[in-house]
Design a protein around this motif. Structure first.
Motif, PDB file in Angstrom:
ATOM      1  N   ASN A  34      34.769  11.364 -15.936  1.00  0.00           N
ATOM      2  CA  ASN A  34      35.093  12.724 -16.362  1.00  0.00           C
ATOM      3  C   ASN A  34      36.597  12.895 -16.311  1.00  0.00           C
ATOM      4  O   ASN A  34      37.155  13.218 -15.278  1.00  0.00           O
ATOM      5  CB  ASN A  34      34.402  13.745 -15.460  1.00  0.00           C
ATOM      6  N   VAL A  35      37.252  12.682 -17.454  1.00  0.00           N
ATOM      7  CA  VAL A  35      38.713  12.675 -17.490  1.00  0.00           C
ATOM      8  C   VAL A  35      39.250  13.620 -18.556  1.00  0.00           C
ATOM      9  O   VAL A  35      39.905  13.152 -19.460  1.00  0.00           O
ATOM     10  CB  VAL A  35      39.251  11.255 -17.767  1.00  0.00           C
ATOM     11  N   PRO A  36      39.156  14.873 -18.595  1.00  0.00           N
ATOM     12  CA  PRO A  36      38.297  15.735 -17.786  1.00  0.00           C
ATOM     13  C   PRO A  36      36.874  15.821 -18.329  1.00  0.00           C
ATOM     14  O   PRO A  36      35.975  16.254 -17.642  1.00  0.00           O
ATOM     15  CB  PRO A  36      38.990  17.084 -17.855  1.00  0.00           C
ATOM     16  N   ASP A  37      36.635  15.432 -19.600  1.00  0.00           N
ATOM     17  CA  ASP A  37      35.285  15.428 -20.164  1.00  0.00           C
ATOM     18  C   ASP A  37      34.697  14.025 -20.049  1.00  0.00           C
ATOM     19  O   ASP A  37      35.440  13.048 -19.982  1.00  0.00           O
ATOM     20  CB  ASP A  37      35.340  15.854 -21.638  1.00  0.00           C
ATOM     21  N   PRO A  38      33.363  13.907 -20.053  1.00  0.00           N
ATOM     22  CA  PRO A  38      32.753  12.578 -19.924  1.00  0.00           C
ATOM     23  C   PRO A  38      33.201  11.632 -21.036  1.00  0.00           C
ATOM     24  O   PRO A  38      33.135  11.971 -22.211  1.00  0.00           O
ATOM     25  CB  PRO A  38      31.254  12.854 -20.021  1.00  0.00           C
ATOM     26  N   VAL A  39      33.697  10.472 -20.652  1.00  0.00           N
ATOM     27  CA  VAL A  39      34.161   9.455 -21.586  1.00  0.00           C
ATOM     28  C   VAL A  39      33.573   8.120 -21.136  1.00  0.00           C
ATOM     29  O   VAL A  39      33.694   7.750 -19.966  1.00  0.00           O
ATOM     30  CB  VAL A  39      35.710   9.370 -21.596  1.00  0.00           C
ATOM     31  N   GLU A  40      32.930   7.424 -22.072  1.00  0.00           N
ATOM     32  CA  GLU A  40      32.381   6.116 -21.746  1.00  0.00           C
ATOM     33  C   GLU A  40      33.525   5.112 -21.651  1.00  0.00           C
ATOM     34  O   GLU A  40      34.349   4.990 -22.566  1.00  0.00           O
ATOM     35  CB  GLU A  40      31.388   5.679 -22.814  1.00  0.00           C
ATOM     36  N   CYS A  41      33.594   4.408 -20.529  1.00  0.00           N
ATOM     37  CA  CYS A  41      34.721   3.514 -20.258  1.00  0.00           C
ATOM     38  C   CYS A  41      34.253   2.172 -19.711  1.00  0.00           C
ATOM     39  O   CYS A  41      33.163   2.052 -19.181  1.00  0.00           O
ATOM     40  CB  CYS A  41      35.642   4.131 -19.212  1.00  0.00           C
ATOM     41  N   LEU A  42      35.145   1.224 -19.832  1.00  0.00           N
ATOM     42  CA  LEU A  42      34.979  -0.076 -19.204  1.00  0.00           C
ATOM     43  C   LEU A  42      36.084  -0.183 -18.155  1.00  0.00           C
ATOM     44  O   LEU A  42      37.254   0.004 -18.471  1.00  0.00           O
ATOM     45  CB  LEU A  42      35.134  -1.179 -20.250  1.00  0.00           C
ATOM     46  N   LEU A  43      35.707  -0.414 -16.917  1.00  0.00           N
ATOM     47  CA  LEU A  43      36.680  -0.597 -15.842  1.00  0.00           C
ATOM     48  C   LEU A  43      36.854  -2.094 -15.644  1.00  0.00           C
ATOM     49  O   LEU A  43      35.913  -2.783 -15.246  1.00  0.00           O
ATOM     50  CB  LEU A  43      36.194   0.051 -14.548  1.00  0.00           C
ATOM     51  N   TYR A  44      38.024  -2.601 -15.944  1.00  0.00           N
ATOM     52  CA  TYR A  44      38.293  -4.035 -15.846  1.00  0.00           C
ATOM     53  C   TYR A  44      39.228  -4.272 -14.675  1.00  0.00           C
ATOM     54  O   TYR A  44      40.411  -3.969 -14.735  1.00  0.00           O
ATOM     55  CB  TYR A  44      38.894  -4.534 -17.156  1.00  0.00           C
ATOM     56  N   PHE A  45      38.674  -4.806 -13.589  1.00  0.00           N
ATOM     57  CA  PHE A  45      39.438  -5.098 -12.386  1.00  0.00           C
ATOM     58  C   PHE A  45      40.049  -6.479 -12.518  1.00  0.00           C
ATOM     59  O   PHE A  45      39.324  -7.480 -12.582  1.00  0.00           O
ATOM     60  CB  PHE A  45      38.537  -5.047 -11.145  1.00  0.00           C
ATOM     61  N   LYS A  46      41.354  -6.542 -12.577  1.00  0.00           N
ATOM     62  CA  LYS A  46      42.051  -7.825 -12.646  1.00  0.00           C
ATOM     63  C   LYS A  46      42.501  -8.199 -11.242  1.00  0.00           C
ATOM     64  O   LYS A  46      41.874  -7.789 -10.266  1.00  0.00           O
ATOM     65  CB  LYS A  46      43.219  -7.718 -13.612  1.00  0.00           C
ATOM     66  N   ASN A  47      43.590  -8.966 -11.105  1.00  0.00           N
ATOM     67  CA  ASN A  47      44.077  -9.397  -9.788  1.00  0.00           C
ATOM     68  C   ASN A  47      44.284  -8.220  -8.841  1.00  0.00           C
ATOM     69  O   ASN A  47      43.677  -8.148  -7.790  1.00  0.00           O
ATOM     70  CB  ASN A  47      45.383 -10.160  -9.947  1.00  0.00           C
ATOM     71  N   ASP A  48      45.181  -7.322  -9.197  1.00  0.00           N
ATOM     72  CA  ASP A  48      45.425  -6.132  -8.388  1.00  0.00           C
ATOM     73  C   ASP A  48      45.604  -4.901  -9.268  1.00  0.00           C
ATOM     74  O   ASP A  48      46.051  -3.870  -8.812  1.00  0.00           O
ATOM     75  CB  ASP A  48      46.635  -6.318  -7.475  1.00  0.00           C
ATOM     76  N   THR A  49      45.256  -5.035 -10.548  1.00  0.00           N
ATOM     77  CA  THR A  49      45.338  -3.908 -11.467  1.00  0.00           C
ATOM     78  C   THR A  49      43.959  -3.602 -12.040  1.00  0.00           C
ATOM     79  O   THR A  49      43.081  -4.459 -12.086  1.00  0.00           O
ATOM     80  CB  THR A  49      46.322  -4.168 -12.635  1.00  0.00           C
ATOM     81  N   LEU A  50      43.808  -2.367 -12.457  1.00  0.00           N
ATOM     82  CA  LEU A  50      42.573  -1.881 -13.055  1.00  0.00           C
ATOM     83  C   LEU A  50      42.924  -1.295 -14.410  1.00  0.00           C
ATOM     84  O   LEU A  50      43.792  -0.428 -14.504  1.00  0.00           O
ATOM     85  CB  LEU A  50      41.939  -0.813 -12.160  1.00  0.00           C
ATOM     86  N   GLU A  51      42.276  -1.788 -15.457  1.00  0.00           N
ATOM     87  CA  GLU A  51      42.448  -1.229 -16.783  1.00  0.00           C
ATOM     88  C   GLU A  51      41.227  -0.377 -17.093  1.00  0.00           C
ATOM     89  O   GLU A  51      40.094  -0.821 -16.916  1.00  0.00           O
ATOM     90  CB  GLU A  51      42.559  -2.326 -17.839  1.00  0.00           C
ATOM     91  N   VAL A  52      41.463   0.855 -17.540  1.00  0.00           N
ATOM     92  CA  VAL A  52      40.384   1.724 -17.988  1.00  0.00           C
ATOM     93  C   VAL A  52      40.428   1.689 -19.511  1.00  0.00           C
ATOM     94  O   VAL A  52      41.397   2.133 -20.119  1.00  0.00           O
ATOM     95  CB  VAL A  52      40.544   3.163 -17.452  1.00  0.00           C
ATOM     96  N   ILE A  53      39.383   1.135 -20.115  1.00  0.00           N
ATOM     97  CA  ILE A  53      39.327   0.901 -21.555  1.00  0.00           C
ATOM     98  C   ILE A  53      38.251   1.794 -22.165  1.00  0.00           C
ATOM     99  O   ILE A  53      37.126   1.862 -21.645  1.00  0.00           O
ATOM    100  CB  ILE A  53      39.008  -0.580 -21.841  1.00  0.00           C
ATOM    101  N   TYR A  54      38.587   2.478 -23.264  1.00  0.00           N
ATOM    102  CA  TYR A  54      37.605   3.311 -23.947  1.00  0.00           C
ATOM    103  C   TYR A  54      36.500   2.431 -24.514  1.00  0.00           C
ATOM    104  O   TYR A  54      36.766   1.444 -25.191  1.00  0.00           O
ATOM    105  CB  TYR A  54      38.264   4.126 -25.062  1.00  0.00           C
ATOM    106  N   ALA A  55      35.232   2.780 -24.240  1.00  0.00           N
ATOM    107  CA  ALA A  55      34.107   1.955 -24.665  1.00  0.00           C
ATOM    108  C   ALA A  55      33.049   2.748 -25.421  1.00  0.00           C
ATOM    109  O   ALA A  55      31.936   2.273 -25.602  1.00  0.00           O
ATOM    110  CB  ALA A  55      33.479   1.282 -23.447  1.00  0.00           C
ATOM    111  N   GLY A  56      33.379   3.959 -25.854  1.00  0.00           N
ATOM    112  CA  GLY A  56      32.402   4.787 -26.559  1.00  0.00           C
ATOM    113  C   GLY A  56      32.162   4.333 -27.982  1.00  0.00           C
ATOM    114  O   GLY A  56      32.995   3.654 -28.586  1.00  0.00           O
TER     115      GLY A  56
END
Length: 106
Positions: A34-56
């Protein structure tokens, strides 16, 4: 900002509940934030970073990493947020580095 961290906190709780010794590095998780509305995302955890990717599936207007508004679908793999994360003692800590959400990096 509180809604975003609340969503991440809930995700962290679920991760620790499923497996207390879970290694997040190089894993991908799909869900809705909820960012601020619901958005389908892919959370990709790398070494020490996190990418939030739109997946809708729907085409949506989003801000990219340069804060430019773009029309995208999940097929475009647009990174919405880049964050630093640390997982230790069953606690997930996330800090925004940059991204297109209305939340600041502090």
């Amino acid at each position: 900002m509180k809604k975003f961290f609340k969503a991440i906190s809930i995700a962290a709780f679920i991760f620790s509940f499923l497996n207390a010794n879970a290694q997040l590095q190089n894993t991908k998780w799909k869900g809705k934030l909820n960012v601020p509305d619901p958005v389908e995302c892919l959370l990709y955890f790398k070494n020490d970073t996190l990418e939030v990717i739109y997946a809708g599936d729907e085409i949506m207007e989003l801000k990219d990493m340069s804060e430019n508004t773009v029309s995208v679908s999940g097929k475009d793999s647009v990174i919405m947020e880049m964050m630093h994360y640390k997982y230790e003692n069953n606690e997930l800590t996330i800090q925004k580095i940059k991204g297109g959400s209305p939340f600041d990096t502090s």
